[in-house]
Design a protein around this motif. Structure first.
Motif, PDB file in Angstrom:
ATOM      1  N   ARG A 189       0.830  -1.201   0.000  1.00  0.00           N
ATOM      2  CA  ARG A 189       0.000   0.000   0.000  1.00  0.00           C
ATOM      3  C   ARG A 189       0.869   1.257   0.000  1.00  0.00           C
ATOM      4  NH1 ARG A 189      -4.122  -1.688   3.648  1.00  0.00           N
ATOM      5  NH2 ARG A 189      -2.696  -1.148   5.309  1.00  0.00           N
ATOM      6  N   ALA A 190       1.955   1.252   0.756  1.00  0.00           N
ATOM      7  CA  ALA A 190       2.857   2.405   0.809  1.00  0.00           C
ATOM      8  C   ALA A 190       3.528   2.622  -0.554  1.00  0.00           C
ATOM      9  CB  ALA A 190       3.894   2.210   1.900  1.00  0.00           C
ATOM     10  N   SER A 191       3.959   1.540  -1.186  1.00  0.00           N
ATOM     11  CA  SER A 191       4.587   1.651  -2.512  1.00  0.00           C
ATOM     12  C   SER A 191       3.582   2.158  -3.543  1.00  0.00           C
ATOM     13  CB  SER A 191       5.131   0.296  -2.964  1.00  0.00           C
ATOM     14  OG  SER A 191       6.181  -0.111  -2.145  1.00  0.00           O
ATOM     15  N   LEU A 192       2.369   1.662  -3.465  1.00  0.00           N
ATOM     16  CA  LEU A 192       1.321   2.096  -4.382  1.00  0.00           C
ATOM     17  C   LEU A 192       1.041   3.581  -4.205  1.00  0.00           C
ATOM     18  CD1 LEU A 192      -0.789   1.351  -6.519  1.00  0.00           C
ATOM     19  CD2 LEU A 192      -2.339   0.794  -4.647  1.00  0.00           C
ATOM     20  N   LYS A 193       0.956   4.023  -2.963  1.00  0.00           N
ATOM     21  CA  LYS A 193       0.693   5.441  -2.700  1.00  0.00           C
ATOM     22  C   LYS A 193       1.816   6.303  -3.262  1.00  0.00           C
ATOM     23  CE  LYS A 193      -0.826   8.640   0.823  1.00  0.00           C
ATOM     24  NZ  LYS A 193      -1.327   8.772   2.195  1.00  0.00           N
ATOM     25  N   THR A 194       3.041   5.871  -3.089  1.00  0.00           N
ATOM     26  CA  THR A 194       4.183   6.611  -3.640  1.00  0.00           C
ATOM     27  C   THR A 194       4.081   6.701  -5.156  1.00  0.00           C
ATOM     28  OG1 THR A 194       5.613   5.968  -1.805  1.00  0.00           O
ATOM     29  CG2 THR A 194       6.702   6.652  -3.843  1.00  0.00           C
ATOM     30  N   MET A 195       3.781   5.583  -5.804  1.00  0.00           N
ATOM     31  CA  MET A 195       3.657   5.570  -7.260  1.00  0.00           C
ATOM     32  C   MET A 195       2.543   6.500  -7.733  1.00  0.00           C
ATOM     33  SD  MET A 195       1.749   4.229 -10.060  1.00  0.00           S
ATOM     34  CE  MET A 195       0.786   2.917  -9.372  1.00  0.00           C
ATOM     35  N   LEU A 196       1.399   6.455  -7.071  1.00  0.00           N
ATOM     36  CA  LEU A 196       0.259   7.270  -7.481  1.00  0.00           C
ATOM     37  C   LEU A 196       0.482   8.757  -7.243  1.00  0.00           C
ATOM     38  CD1 LEU A 196      -2.690   5.028  -6.231  1.00  0.00           C
ATOM     39  CD2 LEU A 196      -1.963   5.381  -8.605  1.00  0.00           C
ATOM     40  N   THR A 197       1.210   9.100  -6.204  1.00  0.00           N
ATOM     41  CA  THR A 197       1.437  10.516  -5.892  1.00  0.00           C
ATOM     42  C   THR A 197       2.643  11.097  -6.621  1.00  0.00           C
ATOM     43  OG1 THR A 197       2.680   9.941  -3.895  1.00  0.00           O
ATOM     44  CG2 THR A 197       0.324  10.420  -3.623  1.00  0.00           C
ATOM     45  N   THR A 198       3.438  10.266  -7.263  1.00  0.00           N
ATOM     46  CA  THR A 198       4.613  10.774  -7.980  1.00  0.00           C
ATOM     47  C   THR A 198       4.519  10.587  -9.491  1.00  0.00           C
ATOM     48  OG1 THR A 198       5.839   8.698  -7.685  1.00  0.00           O
ATOM     49  CG2 THR A 198       6.141  10.414  -5.998  1.00  0.00           C
ATOM     50  N   THR A 199       3.405  10.067  -9.974  1.00  0.00           N
ATOM     51  CA  THR A 199       3.217   9.870 -11.410  1.00  0.00           C
ATOM     52  C   THR A 199       2.189  10.879 -11.910  1.00  0.00           C
ATOM     53  OG1 THR A 199       3.674   7.512 -11.166  1.00  0.00           O
ATOM     54  CG2 THR A 199       2.602   8.211 -13.206  1.00  0.00           C
ATOM     55  N   SER A 200       2.608  11.699 -12.864  1.00  0.00           N
ATOM     56  CA  SER A 200       1.703  12.722 -13.388  1.00  0.00           C
ATOM     57  C   SER A 200       0.980  12.229 -14.634  1.00  0.00           C
ATOM     58  CB  SER A 200       2.478  14.005 -13.727  1.00  0.00           C
ATOM     59  OG  SER A 200       3.237  13.817 -14.900  1.00  0.00           O
ATOM     60  N   LEU A 201      -0.135  12.832 -14.882  1.00  0.00           N
ATOM     61  CA  LEU A 201      -0.916  12.545 -16.077  1.00  0.00           C
ATOM     62  C   LEU A 201      -0.094  12.882 -17.324  1.00  0.00           C
ATOM     63  CD1 LEU A 201      -3.640  11.472 -16.804  1.00  0.00           C
ATOM     64  CD2 LEU A 201      -4.580  13.758 -16.530  1.00  0.00           C
ATOM     65  N   HIS A 202       0.652  13.957 -17.256  1.00  0.00           N
ATOM     66  CA  HIS A 202       1.503  14.373 -18.374  1.00  0.00           C
ATOM     67  C   HIS A 202       2.530  13.290 -18.704  1.00  0.00           C
ATOM     68  CE1 HIS A 202       4.882  16.581 -20.264  1.00  0.00           C
ATOM     69  NE2 HIS A 202       3.888  17.166 -20.915  1.00  0.00           N
ATOM     70  N   GLU A 203       3.137  12.729 -17.685  1.00  0.00           N
ATOM     71  CA  GLU A 203       4.126  11.663 -17.869  1.00  0.00           C
ATOM     72  C   GLU A 203       3.531  10.477 -18.633  1.00  0.00           C
ATOM     73  OE1 GLU A 203       6.454   8.627 -14.826  1.00  0.00           O
ATOM     74  OE2 GLU A 203       5.774  10.561 -14.058  1.00  0.00           O
ATOM     75  N   LEU A 204       2.332  10.067 -18.257  1.00  0.00           N
ATOM     76  CA  LEU A 204       1.674   8.944 -18.930  1.00  0.00           C
ATOM     77  C   LEU A 204       1.256   9.306 -20.350  1.00  0.00           C
ATOM     78  CD1 LEU A 204      -0.496   7.496 -16.041  1.00  0.00           C
ATOM     79  CD2 LEU A 204       1.793   6.813 -16.769  1.00  0.00           C
ATOM     80  N   ALA A 205       0.788  10.540 -20.536  1.00  0.00           N
ATOM     81  CA  ALA A 205       0.367  10.980 -21.862  1.00  0.00           C
ATOM     82  C   ALA A 205       1.550  11.012 -22.829  1.00  0.00           C
ATOM     83  CB  ALA A 205      -0.292  12.360 -21.782  1.00  0.00           C
ATOM     84  N   ILE A 206       2.680  11.473 -22.357  1.00  0.00           N
ATOM     85  CA  ILE A 206       3.876  11.534 -23.207  1.00  0.00           C
ATOM     86  C   ILE A 206       4.301  10.117 -23.608  1.00  0.00           C
ATOM     87  CG2 ILE A 206       6.337  12.129 -23.243  1.00  0.00           C
ATOM     88  CD1 ILE A 206       4.399  14.519 -23.604  1.00  0.00           C
ATOM     89  N   GLY A 207       4.264   9.175 -22.663  1.00  0.00           N
ATOM     90  CA  GLY A 207       4.610   7.785 -22.980  1.00  0.00           C
ATOM     91  C   GLY A 207       3.698   7.208 -24.043  1.00  0.00           C
ATOM     92  N   LEU A 208       2.413   7.523 -23.960  1.00  0.00           N
ATOM     93  CA  LEU A 208       1.446   7.037 -24.949  1.00  0.00           C
ATOM     94  C   LEU A 208       1.669   7.721 -26.294  1.00  0.00           C
ATOM     95  CD1 LEU A 208      -1.049   5.188 -25.241  1.00  0.00           C
ATOM     96  CD2 LEU A 208      -2.437   7.195 -24.795  1.00  0.00           C
ATOM     97  N   GLU A 209       1.867   9.022 -26.248  1.00  0.00           N
ATOM     98  CA  GLU A 209       2.058   9.789 -27.472  1.00  0.00           C
ATOM     99  C   GLU A 209       3.308   9.337 -28.233  1.00  0.00           C
ATOM    100  OE1 GLU A 209       1.205  14.388 -28.389  1.00  0.00           O
ATOM    101  OE2 GLU A 209       2.862  14.055 -27.013  1.00  0.00           O
TER     102      GLU A 209
END
Length: 144
Positions: free
Chosen positions: A116-136
């Motif tokens: 749960r702690a690792s998941l929270k870290t991942m969710l709070t440090t990953t931006s929508l922009h970061e994911l969009a750029i990877g997809l783009e």
């Protein structure tokens, strides 16, 4: 781990972000098709994203959904998860038990605390922009 609605919500937000980076607005039908989700279900998810100020809806012939490109870098995945599923993922039992806590743990409690702690870290440090750029850039995908 996430509800189906949350999975679709993240996928929808990423797709809308990519389109917004390209200067496009997209309608609910386009979004549903691209994320492989039923249209009515997608519409309900988009209402939550709009209500929680993640996406913006524009009415009219040139309307559709968009995400502010300047704000996209500051929108963390945790905001999308909170908008759709709430904070249960951070406090809920790994086995779904109602009474699980440190004083009365389920068999997975101690191991799930770290996950749960690792998941929270991942969710709070990953931006929508970061994911969009990877997809783009074609490094990731949304549809099987």
């Amino acid at each position: 781990m996430f509800s189906k609605a949350c999975e679709y919500g993240i996928r929808a937000a990423v797709y809308i972000s990519v389109q917004s980076l390209e200067g496009n607005r997209v309608n609910v039908n386009q979004i549903a098709e691209k994320i492989d989700s039923p249209v009515a279900f997608t519409a309900k998810i988009l209402q939550l994203l709009t209500k929680n100020h993640i996406a913006h809806s524009v009415k009219g012939p040139a309307g559709g959904f968009e995400i502010d490109t300047a704000r996209m870098k500051s929108i963390q995945l945790s905001e999308i998860v909170r908008a759709i599923d709430g904070d249960d993922i951070y406090v809920g039992c790994g086995l779904g038990l109602k009474e699980c806590n440190a004083n009365k743990p389920c068999p997975l409690h101690d191991k799930f605390v770290d996950i749960r702690a690792s998941l929270k870290t991942m969710l709070t440090t990953t931006s929508l922009h970061e994911l969009a750029i990877g997809l783009e850039e074609g490094m990731t995908f949304l549809k099987r």
